[in-house]
Design an enzyme around this catalytic site. Structure first.
Site, PDB file in Angstrom:
ATOM      1  N   HIS A 263       0.830  -1.205   0.000  1.00  0.00           N
ATOM      2  CA  HIS A 263       0.000   0.000   0.000  1.00  0.00           C
ATOM      3  C   HIS A 263       0.864   1.255   0.000  1.00  0.00           C
ATOM      4  O   HIS A 263       1.874   1.320   0.688  1.00  0.00           O
ATOM      5  CB  HIS A 263      -0.882   0.061   1.255  1.00  0.00           C
ATOM      6  N   HIS A 272       5.501  -4.002   4.711  1.00  0.00           N
ATOM      7  CA  HIS A 272       4.697  -5.224   4.755  1.00  0.00           C
ATOM      8  C   HIS A 272       4.028  -5.421   3.402  1.00  0.00           C
ATOM      9  O   HIS A 272       3.773  -4.457   2.679  1.00  0.00           O
ATOM     10  CB  HIS A 272       3.668  -5.162   5.889  1.00  0.00           C
TER      11      HIS A 272
END
Ligand code: DD3
Length: 332
Positions: A263, A272
Site C-alpha cells: 500500500h 509489509h
C-alpha cells in the site's frame, strides 16, 4: 486495572462449545477459559456510529469504557457478519432449525432463520484504548486524490511523518514473538531479507475465498515503497518467492491466483506485503493504493531510484492532517 481489560474472574468455569452433531447440544455451554474475552462488552457505552456498510455488513462504533471504574477510555468496536461456511450448512438446515415465515406468495416465500448462537458468530474487533487517530480512521469521509511528487515527499510528507507517532508496537510484538506466535505461517529469520508471514486479522481463516495474509519484514528501516532501492531487491524477491511457495503448499492456491501488493500510503509505516485471493475485493486493492510486488520489483530493477523519483498518487480523507499540509503548500 485498565478499563479496556477485564479481570476475567467474574465468569464461572465453563466448558468449550463444540459445534458438531445436530447442533443442538451446546446450548448450556460457553467458551473455554482460553477463549474467554479480555474485553467487557457490558462496560461499553456507545457514543456514535462511525461508519456502516450494508454491503460488507460491517458497522464501526465509537464508545467509552470504564466509566464505572472512574478510568474512562475510548474504544472502537468493529462488528462484521461472517461469511457462510459450507461445513456448517448441516447445522443451519437442521430439521429442528427455527425457521419463521415472513411472507408467502405463489411459489415464493421468505423466512427468518434463527441459527444457534454457535452458528451466528459476529466477528468483533476491538481497539482499546483507541486514539483520536483510530476514531478518525473509521469515520466516513470524502476522499481526495493527491499526486505526490518527489519534492512533495521530501518537503511535505517526510516532515509530516516525522512529526507523528505511528505506533507499530503490535507489529514488533509479532516480529519478537510476543503476540500471535501460534498464528505464524512461515518465517525467514534473516534480519536483512527475512520476514514473518501471518494471517491478517481481517481474515477469519475459515474459507479461502477471502484469504488475506501479510508478510512483515524483519528489516525495520523501510517505512514504505518510497524508501525502496536496489539494496532491498533480495528482501522483496524473498518475500515474493517464499510467500508464493508457502501459500501454494499450505492452502493449495497457485501464485497466479494471488494478488500480492503493497500500500501507498500504508496504514502503518513498516514494510509489509499483502497476499490476498485474486477473486477477493480486499479493502485497499484500488488503483490509487495497491502496488503489485512483482511490478515494484521490476520498477526498482529498471531504475534503482524509481520510488524516490516518481510521482505517486494516493487518496486521503477530508480531515487527514497530511491533506491539510498539501493544501497549505498549494498542492491541491
Ligand atoms: C490495525 C492495521 C492494524 C486498528 C485495526 C487494525 N493483522 C493489526 C494489530 C494486530 C493486525 C493485523 C490497526 C493490528 Cl482494526 C488499528 O492491524 C494485527 N494482527 N492486521 C494481525 N494478524
Amino acid at each position: 486495572m485498565a478499563a479496556c481489560v477485564s479481570d476475567g474472574s467474574v465468569e464461572p468455569e465453563i466448558k468449550k462449545a463444540k459445534p458438531s452433531g445436530n447442533g443442538n447440544e451446546e446450548k448450556a455451554e460457553g467458551p473455554a477459559a482460553s477463549e474467554r474475552s479480555t474485553f467487557n462488552l457490558h462496560s461499553f457505552r456507545l457514543e456514535r456510529v462511525l461508519r456502516e456498510n450494508v454491503r460488507d455488513k460491517t458497522i464501526f462504533l465509537h464508545g467509552k469504557v470504564g466509566e464505572d471504574q472512574g478510568d474512562v477510555q475510548d474504544a472502537v468496536i468493529i462488528l462484521e457478519k461472517t461469511p457462510f461456511q459450507e461445513d456448517a450448512l448441516p447445522q443451519l438446515l437442521n430439521r429442528n432449525a427455527d425457521l419463521r415465515l415472513q411472507m408467502k406468495n405463489d411459489i415464493y416465500s421468505t423466512h427468518h432463520l434463527h441459527p444457534l448462537p454457535a452458528f451466528n458468530e459476529i466477528k468483533t474487533t476491538v481497539v482499546c484504548p483507541a486514539t483520536e487517530k483510530h476514531i478518525k480512521k473509521y469515520l466516513q469521509q470524502e476522499m481526495y486524490l493527491v499526486n505526490e511528487t518527489a519534492d512533495d515527499y521530501k518537503n511535505i510528507t517526510t516532515p509530516y511523518l516525522q512529526s507523528q507517532t505511528f505506533s507499530v508496537q503490535w507489529l514488533y510484538n509479532i516480529l519478537e514473538k510476543k503476540a500471535e506466535v501460534e498464528q505464524i505461517i512461515h518465517e525467514n529469520p534473516d534480519p536483512k531479507i527475512g520476514f514473518i508471514l501471518i494471517p491478517d486479522f481481517k481474515w477469519n481463516q475459515k474459507q479461502l475465498d477471502d484469504l488475506h495474509l501479510i508478510a512483515i519484514s524483519h528489516f525495520r528501516e523501510v517505512k514504505s515503497i518510497r524508501d525502496l532501492t536496489a539494496e532491498h531487491l533480495p528482501m522483496l524477491q524473498t518475500i515474493l518467492q517464499e510467500g508464493q511457495m508457502v501459500i501454494s503448499k499450505r492452502y493449495n492456491i497457485p501464485k497466479s491466483q494471488l494478488r500480492i501488493y503493497l500500500h501507498y500510503q500504508p496504514s502503518y509505516y513498516h514494510l509489509h506485503v499483502h497476499f490476498t485471493a485474486v477473486g477477493h475485493d480486499a479493502p485497499g486493492s484500488m488503483v490509487e493504493r495497491a502496488h503489485l510486488l512483482f511490478n515494484v520489483i521490476e520498477n526498482v530493477q529498471f531504475d534503482p531510484e524509481y520510488y524516490q523519483k516518481r510521482t505517486l498518487t494516493f487518496a486521503l480523507k477530508a480531515d487527514d492532517p497530511l491533506l491539510h499540509r498539501f493544501k497549505e503548500e498549494g498542492r491541491i
